[in-house]
Scaffold this active site. Structure first.
Site, PDB file in Angstrom:
ATOM      1  N   GLY A  69       0.888  -1.377   0.086  1.00  0.00           N
ATOM      2  CA  GLY A  69       0.163   0.107  -0.230  1.00  0.00           C
ATOM      3  C   GLY A  69       0.966   0.976  -0.034  1.00  0.00           C
ATOM      4  O   GLY A  69       0.473   2.287  -0.603  1.00  0.00           O
ATOM      5  N   SER A  70       1.869   1.304   0.756  1.00  0.00           N
ATOM      6  CA  SER A  70       2.501   2.260   0.889  1.00  0.00           C
ATOM      7  C   SER A  70       3.460   2.690  -0.478  1.00  0.00           C
ATOM      8  O   SER A  70       3.328   3.849  -0.956  1.00  0.00           O
ATOM      9  CB  SER A  70       3.953   2.158   1.884  1.00  0.00           C
TER      10      SER A  70
ATOM     11  N   GLN B  65      -7.864   0.065   3.690  1.00  0.00           N
ATOM     12  CA  GLN B  65      -8.601  -0.566   4.559  1.00  0.00           C
ATOM     13  C   GLN B  65     -10.111  -1.134   4.230  1.00  0.00           C
ATOM     14  O   GLN B  65     -10.641  -1.942   4.776  1.00  0.00           O
ATOM     15  CB  GLN B  65      -8.921   0.254   5.825  1.00  0.00           C
TER      16      GLN B  65
ATOM     17  N   ASN C 228      -7.851   4.066   8.937  1.00  0.00           N
ATOM     18  CA  ASN C 228      -7.054   2.947   9.625  1.00  0.00           C
ATOM     19  C   ASN C 228      -7.196   2.724  10.887  1.00  0.00           C
ATOM     20  O   ASN C 228      -7.004   1.808  11.617  1.00  0.00           O
ATOM     21  CB  ASN C 228      -5.602   2.560   8.875  1.00  0.00           C
TER      22      ASN C 228
ATOM     23  N   SER D 186      -3.642  -2.937  -0.697  1.00  0.00           N
ATOM     24  CA  SER D 186      -2.630  -3.882   0.069  1.00  0.00           C
ATOM     25  C   SER D 186      -3.099  -5.322   0.404  1.00  0.00           C
ATOM     26  O   SER D 186      -3.876  -5.377   1.090  1.00  0.00           O
ATOM     27  CB  SER D 186      -2.001  -3.114   1.546  1.00  0.00           C
TER      28      SER D 186
ATOM     29  N   CYS E  60       2.036   2.071  12.999  1.00  0.00           N
ATOM     30  CA  CYS E  60       3.173   3.100  12.486  1.00  0.00           C
ATOM     31  C   CYS E  60       3.474   4.006  13.795  1.00  0.00           C
ATOM     32  O   CYS E  60       4.506   4.113  13.870  1.00  0.00           O
ATOM     33  CB  CYS E  60       2.841   3.736  11.258  1.00  0.00           C
TER      34      CYS E  60
ATOM     35  N   THR F 255      12.099  -7.956 -10.817  1.00  0.00           N
ATOM     36  CA  THR F 255      11.059  -9.168 -10.986  1.00  0.00           C
ATOM     37  C   THR F 255       9.917  -9.286 -10.095  1.00  0.00           C
ATOM     38  O   THR F 255      10.334  -8.991  -8.888  1.00  0.00           O
ATOM     39  CB  THR F 255      12.346 -10.408 -10.673  1.00  0.00           C
TER      40      THR F 255
ATOM     41  N   HIS G 266      -1.898  -7.766   2.788  1.00  0.00           N
ATOM     42  CA  HIS G 266      -1.941  -8.466   3.892  1.00  0.00           C
ATOM     43  C   HIS G 266      -3.073  -7.563   4.971  1.00  0.00           C
ATOM     44  O   HIS G 266      -3.212  -7.946   6.093  1.00  0.00           O
ATOM     45  CB  HIS G 266      -0.766  -7.781   4.498  1.00  0.00           C
TER      46      HIS G 266
END
Ligand SMILES: *Cc1c(COP(=O)(O)O)cnc(C)c1O
Length: 394
Positions: A71-72, A180, A152, A200, A325, A238, A202
């Site tokens: 996501g970042s 989110q 989030n 993202s 974070c 890759t 995860h």
């Protein structure tokens, strides 16, 4: 002691089906999709199959999907793209909100140092951006509007479809950090007029370190990672094959089961809100109804969030005081402060973020544990008595 994991806004457990898809890629289809031999070409087919499946989940075209490291990176690339493309036409004004993720805010800080003008909109006490504020902020030289789909930390859902329609009408690029939201609430880039969107894996039971940038056809992406010609020349390196295929599987599962999961998870969420409602001097942060199915955020006056988390952890409960974070720093969350919550109150925050892996029994354990821990911490708090007497504490 059993672990009760309720920090799903920080990250989620990998699903079994995503793990199976990943194992196959790592052990059998290990070719490089840029290779011309058959094992490379099978990998290439899997890559393009994953792209098509991801595209379908958000109603995009496969050639509008770019795989990233998460996501970042997607946020960085989207924002830098709109900024630099805008600057070429003399547009250097960017609109966002005060409670975006740091992947957005810190990218905007960097652009501000480069001479862009950044305007951060208020999110008010309910944690929701107002469409009329966006309308009033848009100017001739606005290069980008970037507003997250769902926050989030507090879980509030933003009026993305309305903002998308407005940006389309005013011909401004619209990006949304949907990290989110994807797999938790419906997201359709056509219907919502979204030009760029970040994902993202995860956050919906996919693997960490992989994500998606959706970029509408016609917008030319700026590269952040330079090198080979992967991702149609827009993101070198890759491809993270196992993770990309695992993400596609997790995303499909999340989107296909969205309605039933959301119904189940929001019932658990509502039970927590109800179960904690008798705790003195607490508040539920953010709008009661316009929120993600799984996320609740409370403040309990007179205590510190860190103490709360450590004691809940002793009961096996993995929760958060806000964003992963910012934990580790003692500053209260920029999200809660942006919603006008006083610093002293913001210190006592607790985020519970649920998933479909949680049970009703776990929720009852959590409610009991919160009651116990909050009253213990208040019993040893030097300021609790003053707060009860209505005195101001800092
Ligand atoms: C987790 C999160 C991110 C960062 O995603 P990564 O894949 O961890 O880089 C960005 N925005 C929001 C809203 C998030 O919740």
């Amino acid at each position: 002691m059993k672990t009760i994991y309720v920090d799903n806004a920080a990250t989620t457990r990998l699903s079994d089906s995503a793990l199976d898809a990943m194992k196959d890629m790592m052990q059998d289809v290990y070719g490089n999709p840029s290779s011309l031999h058959h094992i490379g070409q099978i990998a290439k087919e899997r890559l393009e199959d994953a792209r098509a499946r991801v595209a379908k989940c958000i109603n995009a075209n496969p050639n509008e999907i770019y795989f990233t490291s998460g996501g970042s990176e997607a946020d960085n690339q989207a924002i830098v793209t709109a900024a630099y493309n805008g600057a070429k036409k003399g547009k250097k004004h960017i609109i966002s909100s005060k409670f975006e993720h740091h992947a957005v805010l810190h990218t905007l800080d960097k652009l501000e140092k480069e001479g862009f003008e950044i305007q951060l909109l208020d999110v008010y006490e309910n944690g929701i951006v107002r469409v009329e504020d966006v309308a009033n902020a848009i100017r001739e030289d606005t290069a980008l509007v970037t507003i997250m789909t769902a926050n989030n930390e507090v879980g509030t859902v933003q009026p993305i479809k309305e903002i998308g329609a407005l940006c389309k009408e005013r011909k401004v690029i619209f990006h949304t950090d949907a990290v989110q939201a994807i797999g938790h609430i419906p997201v359709d880039v056509q219907d919502m007029n979204i030009d760029m969107l970040s994902v993202s894996a995860h956050k919906f039971h996919g693997p960490k370190g992989v994500g998606v940038l959706y970029c509408r056809k016609g917008i030319i992406l700026q590269n952040i990672i330079n090198g080979g010609a992967q991702e149609r020349g827009k993101r070198a390196g890759t491809e993270n094959m196992a993770s990309i295929v695992g993400m596609a599987k997790a995303m499909e599962d999340a989107v296909n089961n969205l309605e039933s999961n959301a119904q189940y998870v929001s019932r658990l969420r509502d039970r927590i809100i109800e179960g904690c409602s008798d705790i003195e001097l607490h508040r539920l942060n953010g709008d009661r109804y316009k929120r993600l199915p799984g996320t609740v955020n409370f403040c309990f006056e007179g205590i510190e969030g860190e103490g709360l988390l450590l004691l809940l952890d002793q009961d096996g409960i993995c929760a958060s005081s806000g964003s992963a974070c910012t934990s580790g720093s003692l500053d209260p969350s920029h999200v809660l402060l942006s919603m006008g919550i006083p610093v002293a109150v913001a210190h006592g925050s607790l985020r519970i973020s649920l998933s479909e892996y949680n049970t009703e029994e776990e929720v009852e354990t959590i409610i009991k544990s919160i009651h116990k821990v909050v009253s213990y911490l208040r019993s040893i708090s030097p300021v609790w008595e003053k707060i009860q007497n209505g005195e101001e504490v800092l």
